[in-house]
Write a protein that holds these residues in place. Structure first.
Motif, PDB file in Angstrom:
ATOM      1  N   PHE A 187       0.877  -1.282  -0.075  1.00 42.93           N
ATOM      2  CA  PHE A 187       0.085  -0.043   0.029  1.00 42.93           C
ATOM      3  C   PHE A 187       0.719   1.283  -0.057  1.00 42.93           C
ATOM      4  CE2 PHE A 187      -3.527  -2.653   0.820  1.00 42.93           C
ATOM      5  CZ  PHE A 187      -4.769  -2.003   0.434  1.00 42.93           C
ATOM      6  N   TYR A 188       1.827   1.252   0.758  1.00 44.56           N
ATOM      7  CA  TYR A 188       3.004   2.465   0.779  1.00 44.56           C
ATOM      8  C   TYR A 188       3.459   2.569  -0.476  1.00 44.56           C
ATOM      9  CZ  TYR A 188       6.049   5.957   2.496  1.00 44.56           C
ATOM     10  OH  TYR A 188       6.630   7.051   2.703  1.00 44.56           O
ATOM     11  N   ASN A 189       3.903   1.498  -1.120  1.00 41.77           N
ATOM     12  CA  ASN A 189       4.714   1.642  -2.339  1.00 41.77           C
ATOM     13  C   ASN A 189       3.559   2.167  -3.495  1.00 41.77           C
ATOM     14  OD1 ASN A 189       7.171   0.834  -1.342  1.00 41.77           O
ATOM     15  ND2 ASN A 189       6.616  -1.221  -1.742  1.00 41.77           N
ATOM     16  N   ALA A 190       2.341   1.744  -3.374  1.00 42.01           N
ATOM     17  CA  ALA A 190       1.427   2.086  -4.238  1.00 42.01           C
ATOM     18  C   ALA A 190       1.190   3.532  -3.958  1.00 42.01           C
ATOM     19  CB  ALA A 190       0.066   1.475  -4.227  1.00 42.01           C
ATOM     20  N   ALA A 191       1.221   4.166  -2.948  1.00 44.48           N
ATOM     21  CA  ALA A 191       0.736   5.543  -2.501  1.00 44.48           C
ATOM     22  C   ALA A 191       2.059   6.398  -3.242  1.00 44.48           C
ATOM     23  CB  ALA A 191       0.809   5.862  -1.074  1.00 44.48           C
ATOM     24  N   GLN A 192       3.195   6.016  -3.085  1.00 47.30           N
ATOM     25  CA  GLN A 192       4.172   6.424  -3.687  1.00 47.30           C
ATOM     26  C   GLN A 192       4.179   6.614  -5.275  1.00 47.30           C
ATOM     27  OE1 GLN A 192       5.825   8.108  -1.273  1.00 47.30           O
ATOM     28  NE2 GLN A 192       8.026   7.140  -1.152  1.00 47.30           N
ATOM     29  N   VAL A 193       3.843   5.531  -5.768  1.00 48.46           N
ATOM     30  CA  VAL A 193       3.650   5.622  -7.515  1.00 48.46           C
ATOM     31  C   VAL A 193       2.605   6.343  -7.714  1.00 48.46           C
ATOM     32  CG1 VAL A 193       2.981   4.154  -9.274  1.00 48.46           C
ATOM     33  CG2 VAL A 193       4.545   3.229  -7.582  1.00 48.46           C
ATOM     34  N   ALA A 194       1.667   6.354  -7.055  1.00 52.57           N
ATOM     35  CA  ALA A 194       0.274   7.163  -7.292  1.00 52.57           C
ATOM     36  C   ALA A 194       0.484   8.818  -6.981  1.00 52.57           C
ATOM     37  CB  ALA A 194      -0.953   6.757  -6.446  1.00 52.57           C
ATOM     38  N   ALA A 195       1.618   9.377  -6.323  1.00 53.22           N
ATOM     39  CA  ALA A 195       1.778  10.436  -6.054  1.00 53.22           C
ATOM     40  C   ALA A 195       1.782  11.527  -6.958  1.00 53.22           C
ATOM     41  CB  ALA A 195       3.057  10.796  -4.983  1.00 53.22           C
ATOM     42  N   ALA A 196       2.698  11.197  -7.910  1.00 58.07           N
ATOM     43  CA  ALA A 196       2.861  12.041  -9.124  1.00 58.07           C
ATOM     44  C   ALA A 196       1.746  12.418 -10.170  1.00 58.07           C
ATOM     45  CB  ALA A 196       4.019  11.605 -10.147  1.00 58.07           C
ATOM     46  N   PRO A 197       0.875  11.269 -10.516  1.00 56.61           N
ATOM     47  CA  PRO A 197      -0.270  11.701 -11.280  1.00 56.61           C
ATOM     48  C   PRO A 197      -1.485  12.220 -10.597  1.00 56.61           C
ATOM     49  CG  PRO A 197      -0.335   9.316 -11.067  1.00 56.61           C
ATOM     50  CD  PRO A 197       1.321   9.950 -10.483  1.00 56.61           C
ATOM     51  N   VAL A 198      -1.573  12.117  -9.236  1.00 54.35           N
ATOM     52  CA  VAL A 198      -2.548  12.613  -8.386  1.00 54.35           C
ATOM     53  C   VAL A 198      -2.264  14.136  -8.097  1.00 54.35           C
ATOM     54  CG1 VAL A 198      -3.747  12.814  -6.012  1.00 54.35           C
ATOM     55  CG2 VAL A 198      -3.351  10.352  -7.347  1.00 54.35           C
ATOM     56  N   LEU A 199      -1.012  14.421  -7.938  1.00 51.86           N
ATOM     57  CA  LEU A 199      -0.243  15.853  -7.730  1.00 51.86           C
ATOM     58  C   LEU A 199      -0.619  16.398  -9.323  1.00 51.86           C
ATOM     59  CD1 LEU A 199       0.639  18.031  -6.284  1.00 51.86           C
ATOM     60  CD2 LEU A 199       2.967  17.153  -6.826  1.00 51.86           C
ATOM     61  N   ALA A 200      -0.514  15.972 -10.258  1.00 49.57           N
ATOM     62  CA  ALA A 200      -0.484  16.524 -11.714  1.00 49.57           C
ATOM     63  C   ALA A 200      -1.890  17.112 -11.893  1.00 49.57           C
ATOM     64  CB  ALA A 200      -0.158  15.649 -12.640  1.00 49.57           C
TER      65      ALA A 200
END
Length: 607
Positions: A187-200
């Motif tokens: 879950f934490y690794n998924a949050a790291q991967v998701a950070a960029a597109p969600v921020l964009a």
């Protein structure tokens, strides 16, 4: 303190081994940071007065006197949980707005308030709490000097600051996702991967001190404001306290806490004696892990691991610190839904993310999204470089929908919130894009202060309607409210900062040419340290050149040597009085002895 931290980590390890951490339930919570503003959209330091009227424990202070924070009760991520979160958010924002309006002020939601100026960051505007004072003192001491804030976007910001108050320029919507302890790593690794597109897709902080910088300038500001590193340690690698991370998590939340304790010094000492976590555990009770929580609050990962105890049950959360405040409650909950759905589905589909994407690629994606928003190109799990907007529309929104369905969120709510993201991306109108387009449309209209105020006042109007940002029309100068009293507008709101200056030893013929090229009626004179030493008018230059001279004239022969000086904090009314009282064409604005701007009658005309 170190000993207490080690005992807390040992206690947490035992709780994980003994399955004492709550599992089998997924909750979503949030913290809403906001700005207090006056009737014209400028920050107003009245947090203490607002809190004095408040009886709701969910409304709490923040670093500055013009910030507040609202804590939302967590909801179960199922059924109508997202709708309940938004309803709670709207109600509590209405309460905060009502308290502010009793004082004649209001609130605003955005990642960075466009109307903040440097003088708003004076230490007297820091909230009088020992924690903030101590944090500022320790970070300043460790850094060994002032903050050098340097950010380049469309414009460039390069400014020196004496305290961590610049962190108060930021406001976020921090989302907490409770996860099972044995599934923490994926879950934490998924949050790291998701950070960029969600921020964009959610960027909403493109303007600071009137300069157009990153689409999410918060990321750069926070990192530099809390940085304790010194710049003279040759090529030694040191991690900033605000950071994305150094590697994937392989097995346990303990990896994060141990890594942070290995890399960062303890900044804050407890005000009261700490519990002995191991002793509490051995007595059959659940420890609060007070030392760990105090330390963890001073290490600012963009996705932060959090331990908490609710109703006697300990749990683990991932705190998403990536998302900015605003543009509206509907937008914020849509951002949270996109992030949560994407994390849930990524963790389910790709439990070995660390084998599919190099960590540096994930970190690079994050910085690219912060800089460029939807204009970024992101490396995805297939190894390809995707335009952020296309990646979100074609790949990630379908994944987020699947993740929310997996959580059994009401289908109508999934459609409602993720359609907000879809339309925002399809129309290419994030909060950041809206601000930048509005400023472009306002170019040449009114003063700089009025253009920035138009942004904030238009934001507020749409926020109160809770209209998602993709439906907003661009800001107009008509939104600006004329002031009944001008005493609260300062010189820094109206001064010109793009200056042409000369030195006193330069030939007068050059000054005449410069004035002709740039159609200048005056030129400030400064020394090599940017200290003002004079003012030169066009009339004085032309008259001197028309007269006979035995030797080539220099600036020092003709300049006015005692020009009137102001500070950025000087009121507009005082500047107007000085210009009216004398024969001055301009007033020089000085900060810490250095020339930073000029003010003319033209600058004051609309102020």
């Amino acid at each position: 303190m170190i000993e207490a931290l080690l005992r807390d980590l040992e206690a947490l390890a035992r709780m994980l081994e003994s399955d004492l951490i709550e599992q089998g339930i997924c909750r979503l919570g949030a913290e809403q940071e906001l700005f207090l503003v006056d009737a014209c959209g400028n920050p107003v330091p009245v947090a203490e007065q607002v809190l004095a009227q408040n009886r709701d424990p969910h409304l709490v202070p923040e670093l500055t006197r013009f910030n507040l924070e609202l804590n939302l009760d967590p909801v179960q991520l199922e059924g109508n949980g997202l709708r309940l979160l938004e309803r709670q958010l709207v109600q509590r924002l209405a309460h905060a707005r009502a308290l502010a309006r009793e004082l004649g002020h209001d609130i605003a939601l955005c990642g960075i308030l466009p109307t903040i100026h440097l003088s708003d960051l004076a230490l007297e505007n820091m909230t009088p709490r020992p924690r903030y004072m101590q944090l500022n003192e320790v970070i300043t001491q460790l850094r060994g000097g002032p903050i050098q804030l340097q950010i380049t976007g469309i414009d460039e910001l390069f400014v020196q600051l004496d305290s961590i108050m610049v962190e108060g320029c930021n406001a976020s919507f921090q989302v907490h996702l409770q996860v099972d302890p044995d599934a923490f790593a994926p879950f934490y690794n998924a949050a790291q991967v998701a950070a960029a597109p969600v921020l964009a897709a959610g960027a909403n902080a493109p303007v600071l001190f009137g300069k157009r910088l990153w689409h999410e300038t918060r990321i750069a500001v926070f990192r530099q404001a809390i940085d304790t590193r010194r710049g003279h340690l040759y090529l030694r690698e040191m991690s900033p306290r605000v950071h994305f991370g150094t590697d994937w998590v392989r097995a346990s939340v303990l990896e994060i806490y141990r890594e942070d304790l290995a890399r960062f010094r303890v900044l804050l000492m407890p005000e009261t004696p700490l519990e002995d976590a191991l002793a509490v555990l051995e007595q059959g009770s659940i420890p609060q892990l007070q030392a760990l929580q105090l330390f963890n609050g001073t290490v600012y990962r963009w996705n932060r691991a959090c331990y908490g105890v609710t109703g006697g049950r300990p749990h683990l959360r991932i705190e998403n610190r990536v998302l900015p405040a605003g543009p509206t409650p509907a937008d914020e909950v849509a951002n949270a839904a996109f992030w949560a759905g994407l994390v849930l589905e990524l963790a389910h589909r790709e439990p070995d993310l660390h084998r599919q994407l190099d960590f540096d690629e994930a970190r690079g994606n994050f910085i690219a999204a912060a800089r460029l928003g939807l204009g970024a190109h992101l490396t995805w799990l297939d190894g390809a470089r995707w335009p952020a907007a296309r990646l979100i529309l074609e790949e990630l929104l379908p994944m987020a929908r699947a993740g929310l369905r997996r959580a059994r969120i009401d289908p109508a709510d999934i459609t409602h919130y993720l359609d907000i993201i879809q339309e925002r991306v399809r129309r290419y109108q994030t909060g950041a894009e809206w601000q930048l387009r509005s400023l472009a449309a306002l170019k040449g209209q009114g003063s700089r202060a009025e253009r920035l105020e138009a942004l904030v006042l238009t934001m507020q109007a749409y926020q109160q309607e809770n209209r998602p940002v993709h439906t907003w029309e661009l800001a107009r100068l008509a939104a600006v409210r004329r002031r009944e009293a001008q005493g609260n507008r300062r010189v820094e709101h109206v001064m010109t900062t793009d200056l042409f200056t000369v030195h006193e030893d330069e030939p007068l013929v050059f000054v005449a040419a410069l004035m002709d090229w740039k159609q200048l009626s005056f030129v400030p004179v400064e020394d090599a340290q940017h200290r003002p030493v004079g003012l030169l008018s066009r009339e004085a230059v032309l008259q001197a050149l028309a007269e006979e001279a035995d030797a080539p004239l220099r600036v020092r022969h003709v300049m006015q040597t005692d020009p009137p000086l102001l500070t950025p904090e000087t009121s507009v009314e005082e500047a107007r009085r000085l210009l009216s009282a004398g024969a001055h064409q301009a007033l020089l604005v000085v900060h810490k002895g250095q020339l930073v701007g000029v003010v003319t009658r033209k600058d004051l005309a609309g102020a």
